[in-house]
Write a protein that holds these residues in place. Structure first.
Motif, PDB file in Angstrom:
ATOM      1  N   LEU A  20       0.754  -1.323  -0.078  1.00 15.21           N
ATOM      2  CA  LEU A  20      -0.073  -0.316  -0.333  1.00 15.21           C
ATOM      3  C   LEU A  20       0.976   1.407   0.328  1.00 15.21           C
ATOM      4  O   LEU A  20       0.625   1.821  -0.624  1.00 15.21           O
ATOM      5  CB  LEU A  20      -1.085   0.084   1.304  1.00 15.21           C
ATOM      6  N   HIS A  49      -4.869   6.136  -3.531  1.00 13.54           N
ATOM      7  CA  HIS A  49      -5.629   5.260  -2.501  1.00 13.54           C
ATOM      8  C   HIS A  49      -5.003   6.491  -1.376  1.00 13.54           C
ATOM      9  O   HIS A  49      -5.675   5.965   0.078  1.00 13.54           O
ATOM     10  CB  HIS A  49      -4.581   4.572  -2.174  1.00 13.54           C
ATOM     11  N   LYS A  52      -6.810   6.318   2.890  1.00 17.34           N
ATOM     12  CA  LYS A  52      -6.304   5.048   3.924  1.00 17.34           C
ATOM     13  C   LYS A  52      -4.864   5.332   4.234  1.00 17.34           C
ATOM     14  O   LYS A  52      -3.754   6.152   4.632  1.00 17.34           O
ATOM     15  CB  LYS A  52      -5.503   3.958   3.028  1.00 17.34           C
ATOM     16  N   THR A  58      -4.644  -2.052  -0.298  1.00 18.07           N
ATOM     17  CA  THR A  58      -5.349  -1.472  -2.024  1.00 18.07           C
ATOM     18  C   THR A  58      -6.752  -1.583  -2.066  1.00 18.07           C
ATOM     19  O   THR A  58      -7.684  -2.966  -1.400  1.00 18.07           O
ATOM     20  CB  THR A  58      -4.428  -1.576  -2.885  1.00 18.07           C
ATOM     21  N   SER A 259       1.423  -4.376  -5.781  1.00 16.24           N
ATOM     22  CA  SER A 259       0.512  -5.608  -4.802  1.00 16.24           C
ATOM     23  C   SER A 259      -0.460  -6.660  -5.605  1.00 16.24           C
ATOM     24  O   SER A 259      -0.308  -7.471  -5.122  1.00 16.24           O
ATOM     25  CB  SER A 259      -1.220  -4.689  -4.769  1.00 16.24           C
TER      26      SER A 259
END
Length: 300
Positions: A20, A49, A52, A58, A259
């Motif tokens: 992330l 993102h 977050k 993610t 990711s």
């Protein structure tokens, strides 16, 4: 639930959480300058993102959690249930909507069947979220393969992405049976995919096992597409077959769509080495860690 089966699932989740902080940062010099060697969770550097925090997932990991929540121990995979829960999840989602998600939702809203609305995206991410299926189908190869392909097609209908899901379903099944990861992937390629559209990508990844990870992934491409992501994920598994932590860190340090690559490598190497190979701070530091533990316990 055996430690290796559980680790296949948890390994995929921690891989996404670790990614992330630098997900979709393509300039590896920026990663070096901002973070040094990424061995823990960080708030996201990019605006993709926004909102977050360190330990979150993610949008890929979020969808993987939806898949885990949709499962029912002792029952076949219910694609309609997953598709419905996936759609409901995005109805109030504050995170990033990638093109595959947008196209799938548009198809659903236009009246197409929930299980026939998948986009034509060639992003590896559709296959990469398959790890939760291991929790209930680790002893049933046919069910694991069928469900991995079906969950992928709900959002990604590109044949190479679906083939990637089958490839890793067969490979992780073999790993859970005691076959080393490299041997499992080589055998799966030879017996089921030698003439497939993904054969050259798999071979590229396997043949790169002695090369530096950052340079290799840069050569393959750091992008989301299956052409870049599939050989990159296989490289990670083959290059770091005996070291879960190093594989995850080197993946993140290579930049780009870390990711999707990481979720696959985390599943495969978690299956190979069990829960003891996953650093405790990565497990305890996941925002959804207790939720995942509870869901896995309920599937035993």
């Amino acid at each position: 639930m055996t430690t290796h089966k559980k680790a296949a699932v948890v390994g995929a989740f921690v891989a996404d959480a670790l990614s992330l902080g630098v997900h979709w940062v393509y300039n590896t010099g920026v990663i070096d300058k901002k973070f040094g060697r990424v061995e823990g969770y960080h708030d996201p550097l990019t605006s993709y993102h926004k909102g977050k925090q360190a330990g979150d997932f993610t949008h890929y990991g979020d969808q993987m959690l939806v898949l885990l929540k949709s499962l029912d121990s002792g029952s076949p995979f219910d694609g309609l249930r997953f598709a419905g829960q996936w759609r409901d999840f995005f109805s109030g989602y504050g995170g990033y909507f990638d093109q595959a998600t947008k196209a799938t939702l548009e198809n659903m809203d236009a009246g197409k069947s929930l299980t026939e609305s998948g986009s034509d995206s060639d992003d590896l991410a559709g296959a990469a979220r398959m790890a939760p299926l291991v929790s209930i189908f680790a002893d049933n190869l046919d069910q694991l393969v069928q469900s991995a392909c079906r969950q992928t097609a709900i959002t990604h209908r590109d044949e190479r992405v679906i083939q990637s899901a089958e490839f890793f379903a067969r490979s992780v099944f073999a790993v859970l049976g005691g076959t080393p990861p490299i041997t499992a992937m080589e055998a799966t390629l030879e017996t089921h995919f030698s003439d497939s559209a993904i054969a050259s990508m798999v071979a590229m990844g396997l043949e790169s096992r002695d090369r530096n990870t950052r340079n290799t992934i840069a050569d393959f491409g750091q992008m989301c597409s299956v052409e870049a992501g599939l050989p990159g994920a296989i490289h990670l598994i083959a290059r770091h077959a005996d070291d879960f932590k190093t594989a995850m860190v080197e993946n993140v340090m290579a930049g780009g769509d870390s990711s999707a690559r990481g979720m696959i490598a985390g599943m495969m190497l978690g299956a190979a080495h069990g829960m003891a190979a996953i650093p405790d701070p990565w497990i305890s530091g996941m925002t959804a860690g207790e939720r995942i533990k509870g869901l896995l316990d309920s599937l035993e």
